[in-house]
Design an enzyme around this catalytic site. Sequence first.
Site, short mmCIF file in Angstrom:
data_model
loop_
_atom_site.label_atom_id
_atom_site.label_comp_id
_atom_site.label_asym_id
_atom_site.label_seq_id
_atom_site.Cartn_x
_atom_site.Cartn_y
_atom_site.Cartn_z
CE LYS A 1 -7.55 14.52 -23.28
NZ LYS A 1 -8.90 14.73 -23.86
CB THR B 1 -11.21 12.97 -21.03
OG1 THR B 1 -10.60 14.25 -21.17
CG2 THR B 1 -11.48 12.43 -22.41
#
Length: 333
Positions: free
Chosen positions: A187, A244
Amino acid sequence: MAKIGVIGAGSWGTAMAVLLSKRHTVSLWVFDPAQAKDMEQYRENRQFLPGVSIGETVQFTTDVKEAMEGAELVITAVPSHTMRETANKMKPHYQGQIILNISKGLEEGSLMRLSQVLTDVIPEANVAVMSGPSHAEEVGKGIPTTNVVSCQDMSQAKKIQDLVMAPEFRVYTNTDMVGVELGGSLKNVIALCAGILDGLGLGDNTKAAMMTRGLAEITRLGCAMGADPHTFAGLSGIGDLIVTCTSMHSRNRRAGILIGQGHTLEETLEQVHMVVEGVKTAAAAYELAKEYHVEMPICRQAYAVLFEGKNPRDAIFDLMAREKKNETEYLNS
């Protein structure tokens, strides 16, 4: 109350030490003696986690043996590129404790997951991992957060759950270590890309597409490597991806913004002034995609921008101009 050793005093290791010190005695290993002295004096990690007070039940040490000795649980929270070196320091003092790795990333060269690095160095180690949407800045301040602990032995995962779970920190369990680690690592590449979009001044539509198709790439590679696809719909997959890609706490997103604004990679890393795991992971993802014969166009373009000097706008054009696909062929397109 148990003794817990935390190996690594960056932002995340410090935040976990603060969280756990409310219920346990914590020994926090600090690599740099000058940093350890500063943290002892100010009861704060002024370099990596400013503004978060560190309670008296956290003891600072520069001795790995002291941090590990008598600990029921040892937590590793060091950058991926230092994991092997750190594991070698830990090896002589390992006494059968559970080692819980909370760092995210893949080892350069070997492409090993960090749990694999630990067991490569300490073959007898009992290793588990924890991941999820958890900015250190928020965990340190007691803002409600959820994570998932993964271990091949569910009984061990539940033991860790009992040790680290708190009213402000909810912990789930599963046994898919491959999926949890890959979700938490890959990610960061997509977060870099999301930041690049922001730096270019593009919109929410573009970022949503990047996150969605990025998750598809993560899932494809994860399944090829033996992960459960359902893991990527959970905390270590879409949960960590959302936080994120959208938060300014994310150093990967901040780095992407600078690259999108025209800064070189070297300038970007200097300005962020913290480890940007997504850069190293982009290189690892590129190699893994080739090794497992998995199509990962976003990660491929990220690699081209970071390491081959490609203009980010050209990378976006090439992604948008790809051949037509059927979205329901989720794991194959």
